[in-house]
Design a protein around this motif. Structure first.
Motif, mmCIF file in Angstrom:
data_model
loop_
_atom_site.group_PDB
_atom_site.id
_atom_site.type_symbol
_atom_site.label_atom_id
_atom_site.label_comp_id
_atom_site.label_asym_id
_atom_site.label_seq_id
_atom_site.Cartn_x
_atom_site.Cartn_y
_atom_site.Cartn_z
ATOM 1 N N THR A 65 -13.309 7.181 -3.830
ATOM 2 C CA THR A 65 -12.046 7.781 -4.229
ATOM 3 C C THR A 65 -11.076 7.497 -3.433
ATOM 4 N N ALA A 66 -9.771 6.950 -4.218
ATOM 5 C CA ALA A 66 -8.519 7.062 -3.247
ATOM 6 C C ALA A 66 -7.566 7.761 -3.756
ATOM 7 N N TRP A 67 -6.744 8.601 -2.836
ATOM 8 C CA TRP A 67 -5.690 9.474 -3.190
ATOM 9 C C TRP A 67 -4.492 8.778 -3.033
ATOM 10 N N ILE A 68 -3.756 8.165 -4.163
ATOM 11 C CA ILE A 68 -2.572 7.428 -4.374
ATOM 12 C C ILE A 68 -1.312 8.233 -4.779
ATOM 13 N N ASN A 69 -0.307 8.266 -4.179
ATOM 14 C CA ASN A 69 0.902 9.204 -4.887
ATOM 15 C C ASN A 69 0.055 10.494 -5.237
ATOM 16 N N ASN A 70 -0.536 11.083 -4.225
ATOM 17 C CA ASN A 70 -1.317 12.522 -4.380
ATOM 18 C C ASN A 70 -1.978 12.789 -5.781
ATOM 19 N N ARG A 71 -2.764 11.552 -6.242
ATOM 20 C CA ARG A 71 -3.547 11.575 -7.471
ATOM 21 C C ARG A 71 -4.797 10.742 -7.154
ATOM 22 N N PRO A 72 -5.892 11.502 -7.448
ATOM 23 C CA PRO A 72 -7.297 10.621 -7.042
ATOM 24 C C PRO A 72 -7.407 9.585 -8.150
ATOM 25 N N TYR A 73 -7.999 8.419 -7.609
ATOM 26 C CA TYR A 73 -8.047 7.185 -8.381
ATOM 27 C C TYR A 73 -9.591 6.924 -8.231
ATOM 28 N N GLN A 74 -10.103 5.883 -8.687
ATOM 29 C CA GLN A 74 -11.306 5.342 -8.632
ATOM 30 C C GLN A 74 -11.231 4.017 -8.936
ATOM 31 N N ILE A 75 -12.588 3.004 -8.641
ATOM 32 C CA ILE A 75 -12.204 1.513 -8.968
ATOM 33 C C ILE A 75 -12.360 1.370 -10.518
ATOM 34 N N GLY A 76 -11.648 0.630 -10.977
ATOM 35 C CA GLY A 76 -11.280 0.623 -12.570
ATOM 36 C C GLY A 76 -10.067 1.240 -13.083
ATOM 37 N N ASP A 77 -9.468 2.252 -12.383
ATOM 38 C CA ASP A 77 -8.434 2.987 -12.659
ATOM 39 C C ASP A 77 -7.264 2.186 -12.998
ATOM 40 N N GLN A 78 -6.563 2.673 -13.917
ATOM 41 C CA GLN A 78 -5.226 1.800 -13.810
ATOM 42 C C GLN A 78 -3.990 2.805 -13.102
ATOM 43 N N LEU A 79 -3.179 2.312 -12.411
ATOM 44 C CA LEU A 79 -2.151 2.785 -11.589
ATOM 45 C C LEU A 79 -1.049 1.840 -11.986
ATOM 46 N N ASP A 80 -0.031 2.854 -12.743
ATOM 47 C CA ASP A 80 1.084 1.837 -13.636
ATOM 48 C C ASP A 80 0.721 0.753 -14.137
ATOM 49 N N ASP A 81 1.135 -0.491 -13.623
ATOM 50 C CA ASP A 81 0.576 -1.957 -14.434
ATOM 51 C C ASP A 81 -0.320 -2.511 -13.685
ATOM 52 N N ALA A 82 -1.070 -1.694 -12.510
ATOM 53 C CA ALA A 82 -1.934 -2.362 -11.783
ATOM 54 C C ALA A 82 -3.200 -1.631 -11.835
ATOM 55 N N ARG A 83 -4.518 -2.425 -11.718
ATOM 56 C CA ARG A 83 -5.929 -2.041 -11.658
ATOM 57 C C ARG A 83 -6.285 -1.832 -10.543
ATOM 58 N N ILE A 84 -7.113 -0.891 -10.262
ATOM 59 C CA ILE A 84 -7.723 -0.638 -8.825
ATOM 60 C C ILE A 84 -9.134 -1.458 -8.830
ATOM 61 N N VAL A 85 -9.378 -2.525 -7.942
ATOM 62 C CA VAL A 85 -10.366 -3.286 -7.813
ATOM 63 C C VAL A 85 -11.420 -3.126 -6.759
ATOM 64 N N ALA A 86 -10.676 -2.507 -5.535
ATOM 65 C CA ALA A 86 -11.799 -2.296 -4.527
ATOM 66 C C ALA A 86 -11.230 -0.974 -3.860
ATOM 67 N N ILE A 87 -12.042 -0.537 -3.261
ATOM 68 C CA ILE A 87 -11.673 0.750 -2.353
ATOM 69 C C ILE A 87 -12.557 0.678 -1.032
ATOM 70 N N ASP A 88 -12.008 0.668 0.136
ATOM 71 C CA ASP A 88 -13.093 0.891 1.266
ATOM 72 C C ASP A 88 -12.129 1.673 2.275
ATOM 73 N N LEU A 89 -12.627 1.795 3.556
ATOM 74 C CA LEU A 89 -12.273 2.778 4.518
ATOM 75 C C LEU A 89 -10.949 2.423 4.982
ATOM 76 N N LYS A 90 -10.459 0.961 4.961
ATOM 77 C CA LYS A 90 -9.089 0.624 5.217
ATOM 78 C C LYS A 90 -7.857 0.668 4.232
ATOM 79 N N GLY A 91 -8.382 0.716 2.991
ATOM 80 C CA GLY A 91 -7.258 0.334 2.241
ATOM 81 C C GLY A 91 -7.795 0.335 0.438
ATOM 82 N N VAL A 92 -7.115 -0.021 -0.152
ATOM 83 C CA VAL A 92 -7.136 -0.146 -1.520
ATOM 84 C C VAL A 92 -6.584 -1.490 -2.043
#
Length: 131
Positions: A65-92
């Motif tokens: 789970t990644a918190w971006i702009n104070n909202r939780p996101y998981q791999i495959g979620d949409q963030l505006d016009d982008a899709r989250i493809v990877a989450i690791d300890l150093k970033g998204v």
């Protein structure tokens, strides 16, 4: 006769109240002041989306789970016009069309993967000595 006097008194008081309200210098103390209302433009350019800011990454039991702009996101979620493809300890990693964007975790001072926490050893039981 008394009823007529009461009616005259009420009319006089009401007339004074209305006359006082008509004066330009006086206003109703219970009325809220007039505040101009800001007009908001309509359309897609009305509310610009803030730049994505990654504040927290949590990896627990295989769930990322990644918190971006104070909202939780998981791999495959949409963030505006982008899709989250990877989450690791150093970033998204975000995918926009054919291009990818890396969103780094800003403050990594407190990052420690779950399961690597080491507890301090328990104190050994105190031995009693008999005199």
């Amino acid at each position: 006769m008394a009823a007529t006097a009461v009616i005259r008194l009420l009319v006089l008081l009401l007339g004074l109240n209305c006359a006082g309200a008509a004066e330009p210098g006086l206003r109703d103390p219970m009325r809220l002041p007039a505040v101009p209302v800001a007009r908001v433009a309509s359309g897609p350019a009305a509310a610009p989306t803030p730049a994505p800011k990654l504040t927290l990454v949590r990896i627990r039991a295989g769930q990322r789970t990644a918190w971006i702009n104070n909202r939780p996101y998981q791999i495959g979620d949409q963030l505006d016009d982008a899709r989250i493809v990877a989450i690791d300890l150093k970033g998204v990693t975000l995918q926009r069309g054919s291009s990818q964007q890396r969103l780094p975790l800003q403050d990594t001072r407190y990052v420690q993967p779950v399961g690597t926490l080491k507890r301090p050893p328990l104190p050994s039981p105190a031995t009693k000595t008999t005199p």
